[in-house]
Design an enzyme around this catalytic site. Sequence first.
Site, mmCIF file in Angstrom:
data_model
loop_
_atom_site.group_PDB
_atom_site.id
_atom_site.type_symbol
_atom_site.label_atom_id
_atom_site.label_comp_id
_atom_site.label_asym_id
_atom_site.label_seq_id
_atom_site.Cartn_x
_atom_site.Cartn_y
_atom_site.Cartn_z
ATOM 1 N N SER A 47 4.284 2.823 1.623
ATOM 2 C CA SER A 47 3.161 3.774 1.471
ATOM 3 C C SER A 47 3.923 4.679 1.818
ATOM 4 O O SER A 47 2.855 5.997 1.270
ATOM 5 C CB SER A 47 2.210 2.966 2.541
ATOM 6 N N HIS A 103 0.065 -1.335 -2.185
ATOM 7 C CA HIS A 103 0.173 -0.161 -3.570
ATOM 8 C C HIS A 103 1.015 -0.762 -4.590
ATOM 9 O O HIS A 103 1.858 -0.344 -5.293
ATOM 10 C CB HIS A 103 1.688 0.149 -2.629
ATOM 11 N N LYS A 125 -7.087 0.703 -3.984
ATOM 12 C CA LYS A 125 -6.316 1.551 -4.396
ATOM 13 C C LYS A 125 -6.780 1.660 -5.680
ATOM 14 O O LYS A 125 -7.172 1.926 -6.305
ATOM 15 C CB LYS A 125 -5.095 1.131 -3.927
HETATM 16 C C1 LIG Z 1 -3.574 1.310 2.380
HETATM 17 C C2 LIG Z 1 -2.947 -0.320 3.165
HETATM 18 C C3 LIG Z 1 -3.752 -0.940 3.991
HETATM 19 C C4 LIG Z 1 -5.329 -1.132 4.663
HETATM 20 O O1 LIG Z 1 -5.941 -1.151 3.381
HETATM 21 P P1 LIG Z 1 -7.538 -0.805 3.596
HETATM 22 O O2 LIG Z 1 -8.355 -1.769 2.514
HETATM 23 O O3 LIG Z 1 -7.439 0.787 3.109
HETATM 24 O O4 LIG Z 1 -7.523 -1.112 4.455
HETATM 25 C C5 LIG Z 1 -3.013 -1.985 4.124
HETATM 26 N N1 LIG Z 1 -1.524 -2.511 3.736
HETATM 27 C C6 LIG Z 1 -1.324 -0.928 3.433
HETATM 28 C C7 LIG Z 1 0.631 -1.232 2.714
HETATM 29 C C8 LIG Z 1 -1.810 0.375 2.674
HETATM 30 O O5 LIG Z 1 -1.358 0.866 1.852
#
Ligand SMILES: *Cc1c(COP(=O)(O)O)cnc(C)c1O
Length: 398
Positions: A187, A215, A246
């Site tokens: 990320s 992602h 996302k």
């Molecule tokens: C954003 C993210 C999360 C958390 O997900 P949410 O649904 O926002 O709580 C977990 N792992 C990774 C790699 C992320 O980028």
Amino acid sequence: MHSEKQLPCWEEKIKKELAYLEEISQKRELVSTEFAEQPWLMINGCRMLNLASNNYLGYAGDERLKKAMVDAVHTYGAGATASRLIIGNHPLYEQVEQALVNWKKAEAGLIINSGYNANLGIISTLLSRNDIIYSDKLNHASIVDGALLSRAKHLRYRHNDLDHLEALLKKSSMEARKLIVTDTVFSMDGDFAYLEDLVRLKERYNAMLMTDEAHGSGIYGKNGEGYAGHLHLQSKIDIQMGTFSKALGSFGAYVVGKKWLIDYLKNRMRGFIYSTALPPAILGAMKTAIELVQQEPERRSLLQTHSEHFRKELTYYGFNICGSRSQIVPIVIGENEKAMEFATRLQKEGIAAIAVRPPTVPENEARIRFTVTALHDKKDLDWAVEKVSIIGKEMGVI
Ligand SMILES: *Cc1c(COP(=O)(O)O)cnc(C)c1O
């Protein structure tokens, strides 16, 4: 009688810590953000090109997702009223989990209330005191927190360094239960895990493998099933989690795996047992997103074209993009203050991108993190690159 009011010691401690954060330019503040027409934003009344969202495919503003949410509210109400094991398991859950399992070609699947909760819950449920977790140093904070909560031995290997991982695996006893865990698309650096090698190692050392597709879901693979799907490795990965928050445009997370694994999580995962089920509207959005992401591969290819163009241009100007090969494109700035100033200057030019500072990234690697989406226009991206390069030159970054 007390003449002077004494501050309780905890108040002093917290205020000191806040002052320290301020001093090292790490104090965060919330800014009010309004969405304009995608991919534009209004921040403090100024219109800005949004290069900071995880709305990679544009589904967060999609009329079909919005309609699905509204329909779900009309049919099932605003809230689930209880946890799923009590009476919160409204009919949309079964439909979404069936769609999820078909999409991911998995034996079983479970919706979890957020990605953060998923990692916390899955890891701390599957592992306990005598087990060992092998985690990439750049894994998401929720994986780190899950490992801490599990009380297992937590070994972090250098980012994507499979030799380091193997050395750690070799050192531990064959009997211990082991879990290797990795983001598929990292990320902060925007690079990929070496999944083939991780599968080879997990087989050789008799470990479980867990991937976080936060992602990758929606973006990679023929049907947007994720980076593991792109490499045809889905069946080799024991635990795959991903998010709907996302590329899939709304909120929440999933985990897929063998039926016994999902059954176990339903029975033991405390965040699942003791937390209220998601509002029906969220399930409506999830169901539609799973359909759209399979029906609209052109969004994925557009995103790839835009990301590649953006990375190429920034590299051409001499920025260090940290080995990014995805839609997440960082440029390394160095010191915290400098990264903050860079972000402020970008905002003044009408570009919203965030400065990412330690502890999210290593010390002296503060960066600006750009995220490209399918909604951007090539000309907007070119305009942004030009502004970024001018600021980069003025600030001595390139
Ligand atoms: C954003 C993210 C999360 C958390 O997900 P949410 O649904 O926002 O709580 C977990 N792992 C990774 C790699 C992320 O980028």
